[in-house]
Design a protein around this motif. Sequence first.
Motif, short mmCIF file in Angstrom:
data_model
loop_
_atom_site.label_atom_id
_atom_site.label_comp_id
_atom_site.label_asym_id
_atom_site.label_seq_id
_atom_site.Cartn_x
_atom_site.Cartn_y
_atom_site.Cartn_z
N VAL A 2 50.39 123.66 -29.11
CA VAL A 2 48.93 123.56 -29.83
C VAL A 2 48.37 122.18 -28.91
O VAL A 2 48.93 121.55 -28.35
CB VAL A 2 49.49 123.22 -31.32
CG1 VAL A 2 49.92 124.31 -31.95
CG2 VAL A 2 50.32 122.00 -31.49
N GLY A 3 47.20 122.10 -29.47
CA GLY A 3 46.49 120.89 -29.20
C GLY A 3 46.54 119.51 -30.05
O GLY A 3 47.29 119.71 -31.24
N PRO A 4 46.03 118.50 -29.75
CA PRO A 4 45.99 117.33 -30.37
C PRO A 4 45.75 117.24 -31.91
O PRO A 4 46.33 116.58 -32.89
CB PRO A 4 45.07 116.41 -29.54
CG PRO A 4 44.20 117.08 -28.94
CD PRO A 4 45.01 118.26 -28.71
N GLY A 5 44.51 118.16 -32.25
CA GLY A 5 44.06 118.24 -33.54
C GLY A 5 45.27 118.97 -34.33
O GLY A 5 45.26 118.43 -35.54
N THR A 6 45.84 119.84 -34.12
CA THR A 6 46.88 120.57 -34.73
C THR A 6 48.05 119.46 -35.16
O THR A 6 48.55 119.13 -36.43
CB THR A 6 47.45 121.66 -34.50
OG1 THR A 6 46.37 122.62 -34.18
CG2 THR A 6 48.50 122.29 -35.28
N VAL A 7 48.38 118.81 -33.99
CA VAL A 7 49.48 117.68 -34.31
C VAL A 7 49.18 116.62 -35.08
O VAL A 7 49.83 116.32 -36.21
CB VAL A 7 49.81 117.23 -32.87
CG1 VAL A 7 51.13 116.14 -33.01
CG2 VAL A 7 50.51 118.58 -31.90
#
Length: 289
Positions: free
Chosen positions: A58-63
């Motif tokens: 996943v990308g940084p937004g999800t994390v």
Amino acid sequence: MTTAALDPHAGRRCHNALNSLHATYYFSPDLGRELGALGITHPRAVNLAARAAALGPVGPGTVTATFYNYKYELVARYVPAVWESAAPSQILAARARAVDATLRRLLGEDTVASEEMAQAARLALRAAEACSRAARPLYSAHADLPVPDQPHLAYFHATTLLREHRGDGHLAVLMSAELDGLEAVVTHTATGKGMAPKWVFGSRGWKQEDWDAACGRLRERGLLDEAGELTERGVALRAEIEAETDRLDRAPYEHLGAEGVARLTELGAGFARAALAAGAYPADLIGKR
């Protein structure tokens, strides 16, 4: 065993005991060694990759959304770059090796191979049967992973499920209380039970000016005083947050029953004390300053 027989705070006490051992791997040199072999060497990248790998690449937004109290800019510095160094499946395998080494080092071979460990794994997995996937992304991601065969790794897997189940619900409560990620950390630290600010800055990416701004917002709401201590209203809000988190997390412990919860708490607390005595945590991790 009836639901009424379960003490209202029994689930929280059990969770705290299980989570104390679970969290040791975040500070373990074994984790850095295993992920370092995959090309993930920076401590912040190691931390993010180890916990987020179950979500997939996943990308940084999800994390940032699922971790809640990390600064987005810190996460974006390492995610999605970590997935270029190693696939999430490789990171999860490395994490399992690190957990194996960590538990053997902290608890000893006899405890790892003991009937008490096997019993703890059975009880924790039984409790996790009643966890709910709805609106719980980190729990749900880990629930898709297979249960390890070895009891100490099965115990770790179950504690991960129970930790993330409670954590996902806790985030919903924090949002309802209108506390953003850093404000939540500041109020928790002010209780004396949260991470010291230096650890928040080092692991979550916040700076002193971010902390001071969050304190200012909390003072405006009447939750902190000028000395940075919780006001009466702030103490009450933290109590309400924990009580509502307990309510959202009651199903696993009701499912296990009072006797099972008491035994799992006893076993988990014993493992956690042994890990603490073995130096599992930095001495200055918890504190208001």
